[in-house]
Design a protein around this motif. Structure first.
Motif, PDB file in Angstrom:
ATOM      1  N   THR A   4       0.837  -1.197   0.000  1.00  0.00           N
ATOM      2  CA  THR A   4       0.000   0.000   0.000  1.00  0.00           C
ATOM      3  C   THR A   4       0.872   1.249   0.000  1.00  0.00           C
ATOM      4  O   THR A   4       2.047   1.198   0.371  1.00  0.00           O
ATOM      5  CB  THR A   4      -0.921   0.003   1.226  1.00  0.00           C
ATOM      6  N   PRO A   5       0.318   2.387  -0.409  1.00  0.00           N
ATOM      7  CA  PRO A   5       1.132   3.602  -0.510  1.00  0.00           C
ATOM      8  C   PRO A   5       1.697   4.055   0.834  1.00  0.00           C
ATOM      9  O   PRO A   5       1.026   4.002   1.868  1.00  0.00           O
ATOM     10  CB  PRO A   5       0.161   4.637  -1.072  1.00  0.00           C
ATOM     11  N   PHE A  43       1.168  10.036  -0.566  1.00  0.00           N
ATOM     12  CA  PHE A  43       0.430  10.501  -1.732  1.00  0.00           C
ATOM     13  C   PHE A  43       0.887  11.908  -2.090  1.00  0.00           C
ATOM     14  O   PHE A  43       1.210  12.718  -1.212  1.00  0.00           O
ATOM     15  CB  PHE A  43      -1.077  10.575  -1.444  1.00  0.00           C
ATOM     16  N   SER A  81      -0.828  14.955  -4.716  1.00  0.00           N
ATOM     17  CA  SER A  81      -1.994  15.247  -5.548  1.00  0.00           C
ATOM     18  C   SER A  81      -1.935  16.695  -5.995  1.00  0.00           C
ATOM     19  O   SER A  81      -1.543  17.582  -5.218  1.00  0.00           O
ATOM     20  CB  SER A  81      -3.286  14.981  -4.764  1.00  0.00           C
ATOM     21  N   SER A 104      -5.066  -0.381   2.887  1.00  0.00           N
ATOM     22  CA  SER A 104      -4.713   0.626   1.890  1.00  0.00           C
ATOM     23  C   SER A 104      -5.303   1.971   2.291  1.00  0.00           C
ATOM     24  O   SER A 104      -6.512   2.089   2.497  1.00  0.00           O
ATOM     25  CB  SER A 104      -5.242   0.213   0.519  1.00  0.00           C
ATOM     26  N   ALA A 153       0.726   7.885  -6.066  1.00  0.00           N
ATOM     27  CA  ALA A 153       0.775   7.042  -4.873  1.00  0.00           C
ATOM     28  C   ALA A 153       2.144   6.375  -4.823  1.00  0.00           C
ATOM     29  O   ALA A 153       2.480   5.556  -5.681  1.00  0.00           O
ATOM     30  CB  ALA A 153      -0.322   5.990  -4.913  1.00  0.00           C
ATOM     31  N   TYR A 158       5.623   3.643  -8.280  1.00  0.00           N
ATOM     32  CA  TYR A 158       4.649   4.730  -8.227  1.00  0.00           C
ATOM     33  C   TYR A 158       3.409   4.363  -9.028  1.00  0.00           C
ATOM     34  O   TYR A 158       3.494   3.996 -10.200  1.00  0.00           O
ATOM     35  CB  TYR A 158       5.249   6.014  -8.810  1.00  0.00           C
TER      36      TYR A 158
END
Length: 839
Positions: A239-240, A243, A245, A292, A306, A370
């Protein structure tokens, strides 16, 4: 489970949708059908419902398909396959469906896919008039002699939710996946789904010259289907770790179905506009499964990056809550750059808008760090990306530890790198290509043989690769697009494959397996004899003589290639002798002896090593550690030169390497990575060839370390493994392809993980099959080291501190002290002093 299906005759029949991809007779061969060029990358949904009054204790099944399948029972995924295979070799998966069954109504559902275009892991089979263009076969035991096999009772539908796509390029052969989930009911895998409007499956009867019309395996072109010899793939959910954005300008939606061009443009435009930077690895060691994290986004168009914190490999998963019609363009990449995007697995998902959320899983395997997403939504969105790793398992037991934390870390990173490149074959990298290169796998295999109790992939890879071309040389790639026999070959890669067969001889001692592979070894070696000169050397060998990404000179008569050929001749002679074939062994030794005589022309008395090549009978001055190391491994170096050759290989101050910029178009960030040299053609000498020596990239260091051990310098190898610290800055959790760049995860760079056990602790087979183990610790500057390696009889444990050694072994031990003293000990546990091992 496999014993249940020992019979090669199947109860299930070949089925597909009414319209297969097999078309009219082929122009090239009118006795065969041909693939319909309009029917590529097609998916077919299959269902078979049935009733159970009670659930059986066991419900064995087997399933296979051309090209891929995902099996569900009552909505539970039970299998993905088949494993990669040649055009006339197909494997089936086995399993037990009992845990997914329930009293009452049940359903078997299969998503089957036919690629049509070759990929890195699939090649089309020759077509008959009915098979070779998409097919599924399966059978399920439901207790009390009740069986369900594929037949016309199965229902099927060709969905229009996916847009058929072709591979992106020769370098990056992944097929993009474009799915409009509004056109696919997610309940299709569940028992209560109404499939009355679906069609009856079509049974495919074998149709070809001489056919009896069989509808069940075995049948042309696949022959008798073979059981999958490998364990099920699996691993953690990655899982990331972070993040990023950023908003993007609004963009018009494409008219009509999305295409790959739309997907790539959306991602490329976003990366170009934002220009994000790669992060340092945030998770130095792979984490266990974790929930996640969910990212909430406003309406509009946004780029989401991510960061998984490490290189991963497996199935991309995206959990999504979004308004209907929301489009997510995505890719799993090595870095958040346009250059990395150019070779990444891409997808586009159009959301249904389910109130309870929805889940997308990328059909094909992918690798990277990524997850790049461009989200185009008319309302708020919540998304949670992850990657479900699908790697071959590594059972616990073997280990390595020592007084130097750096070497312990180097060992761990090598394990992780091999794991990431061990799927249904040993592959080069999980991201850019996923090809099973013929020569690369010798390092992966060598690592697994000393670190993994499960040797199934180490045994299978040489078998998968043993498909010589008509002229005897092996293709560049096993069971993939690069395996086309019409493509140019890499002669030295076939010789590294011979070494992988020799590894099986030493470690497994399996005479039956070696006897099966030895004919292919012989055809490889015979291929070189067409280039033989009166001097016993091979000259002007055709194809792509690669040797390594470093600029080793190979024009004319390549000394490195001759040495690798001689090593392979020696390997063949030893294996043939053990199988009792004295004549073949003697002929191989004669050829080897002739190389030894001719090879003298390359000796440089002043510099104490061997030169790289001769052109028009003139030996050129360029030298590399590749040639001299390979000469040692091939037993071409007279004993009186051993000290000088050892000094030559340890003179690291005059060695240099050059990066393969032109070969891969720069590193994954698109930036120059050193001296730009094309390794698709012999590089020009731009250095002082009379003083400098070309050093090995990580791949060829396995030969260099082998050579130093043979020269009595195994005590230097621990320190040489510290060279890998230079890769930690750019790859703290997986090794890169070369010292200067290349892909971010390449299994062939993992030699230290083998050598810290094989040379530093000194644990190797003394006899084929580990009937006796050789233990020759050479710690160098380490205060202590300990570890365990697998054998067919259990783990061998060795711990060394100073001159004291502690051994626990299930087989007899041959202990070799630093002064060469040899003492044989029985199986069991003992302590000894390496300065006086007999005491």
């Amino acid at each position: 489970m496999r014993e249940t299906f020992a019979n090669r005759r199947w109860r299930g029949q070949w089925i597909w949708a009414e319209h297969t991809a097999v078309g009219a007779p082929s122009r090239e061969n009118p006795m065969n059908g041909s693939l319909d060029p309009e029917r590529f990358d097609r998916r077919v949904l299959f269902r078979r419902t049935f009733e159970l009054t009670e659930v059986p204790d066991h419900a064995p099944f087997r399933i296979s398909s051309d090209s891929r399948h995902v099996l569900y029972v009552n909505g539970v995924e039970l299998a993905r396959g088949p494993i990669r295979h040649g055009g006339r070799r197909l494997y089936y998966d086995v399993g037990d469906a009992a845990t997914a069954l329930r009293p009452g109504r049940n359903v078997i559902a299969v998503l089957a896919r036919f690629y049509g275009h070759r990929t890195a892991w699939w090649v089309p089979s020759p077509t008959t008039y009915s098979l070779g263009g998409g097919a599924l076969v399966a059978e399920f035991g439901l207790g009390a002699e009740r069986w369900i096999g594929t037949d016309t009772a199965w229902r099927c539908r060709v969905p229009d939710a996916w847009t058929p796509c072709a591979p992106r390029s020769a370098v990056s052969p992944q097929i993009p996946e474009i799915l409009d989930a509004r056109r696919l009911d997610p309940a299709w895998t569940h028992p209560d789904f109404d499939d009355k409007l679906w069609d009856a499956a079509t049974v495919l009867a074998a149709a070809h010259v001489g056919s009896t019309g069989a509808t069940r395996p075995p049948a042309e072109p696949y022959g008798a289907l073979l059981p999958n010899p490998l364990p099920a793939l699996g691993g953690a959910t990655r899982t990331p770790a972070a993040f990023d954005s950023a908003p993007l300008p609004a963009a018009p939606r494409p008219e009509g179905p999305l295409t790959f061009a739309d997907v790539h443009a959306a991602l490329l435009d976003a990366l170009t506009a934002i220009r994000p930077e790669a992060r340092p690895d945030t998770v130095p060691d792979p984490a266990v499964d974790a929930p996640s994290p969910t990212l909430a986004l406003p309406a509009g168009r946004r780029l989401v990056i991510a960061d998984l914190g490490r290189m991963v490999g497996g199935t991309v998963r995206l959990d999504l809550e979004a308004p209907p019609g929301t489009v997510v363009f995505g890719a799993l990449t090595e870095s958040p750059t346009p250059a990395a995007l150019a070779s990444a697995a891409c997808f586009a998902y159009t959301a249904r808008g389910d109130e309870a959320g929805e889940r997308f899983r990328l059909g094909d395997p992918a690798g990277g760090r990524y997850v790049l997403l461009v989200v185009d939504a008319v309302g708020p969105v919540r998304l949670a990306p992850a990657v479900l790793e699908r790697l071959r398992p590594r059972p616990a037991g073997p280990y390595f530890a020592c007084s130097d934390p750096l070497l312990e870390r180097i060992h761990r990173v090598g394990l992780r790198t091999v794991d990431l490149t061990a799927h249904d074959a040993y592959i080069d990298c999980p991201s850019r290509e996923q090809r099973a290169w013929t020569g690369d796998a010798v390092v992966h295999q060598s690592v697994d043989l000393v670190t993994n109790p499960d040797w199934s992939l180490a045994r299978h890879q040489p078998v998968l690769t043993a498909t010589p071309r008509g002229d005897g040389l092996l293709p560049m790639v096993a069971a993939g697009d690069g395996g086309d026999p019409e493509l140019v070959g890499i002669p030295d890669w076939s010789l590294h494959w011979v070494r992988s067969v020799y590894n099986l001889h030493r470690y497994t001692g399996d005479r039956t397996l070696i006897a099966r592979l030895l004919p292919a070894v012989e055809t490889v070696l015979d291929w070189f004899t067409a280039f033989l000169g009166a001097d016993g050397l091979v000259h002007d060998v055709t194809g792509w003589v690669l040797i390594d990404w470093s600029p080793v000179q190979v024009e004319g008569t390549s000394a490195a290639l001759n040495a690798l050929w001689a090593r392979a001749l020696g390997d063949f002679a030893e294996m043939a002798h053990r199988l009792g074939d004295a004549n073949r062994a003697a002929r191989a030794r004669e050829s080897h002896d002739a190389v030894r005589v001719g090879f003298e022309v390359f000796w440089d008395e002043e510099r104490g090593g061997y030169r790289d090549h001769a052109v028009d009978d003139v030996v050129r001055p360029a030298m590399s550690e590749h040639t001299t190391a390979a000469a040692v491994c091939a037993d071409l170096v007279p004993a009186e030169r051993a000290d000088r050759v050892r000094r030559f290989l340890l003179a690291r101050d005059v060695m240099f390497t050059l990066a393969p910029v032109a070969a891969h178009g720069g590193d994954a960030d698109g930036a120059p990575t050193g001296h730009e040299v094309a390794r698709f053609t012999p590089p020009a000498v731009t250095w002082d060839a009379r003083r400098l020596v070309v050093g090995a990239q990580p791949f060829f260091r396995y030969v260099v370390h082998d050579a130093l051990a043979l020269l009595g310098a195994a005590d230097t190898i621990a320190d040489l493994c510290r060279d890998w610290r230079h890769l930690l800055a750019s790859g703290p959790t997986a090794w890169r392809e070369t010292w200067e760049g290349g892909s971010y995860c390449h299994g062939w760079s993992s030699t230290p993980t083998r050598d810290l056990l094989v040379y530093t602790l000194g644990i190797t087979p003394a006899e084929p099959g580990y009937t006796t183990v050789r233990i020759a610790p050479r710690l160098g500057d380490l205060d202590w080291a300990k570890g365990a390696v697998p054998t067919p009889y259990g783990l061998v444990h060795v711990a060394v501190e100073g001159t004291r050694v502690h051994v626990e072994s299930p087989v007899p031990v041959r202990l070799v002290a630093p002064d060469g003293t040899v003492v044989d000990r029985p199986a069991g546990t003992f302590d000894a002093d390496l300065t006086a091992p007999a005491s």
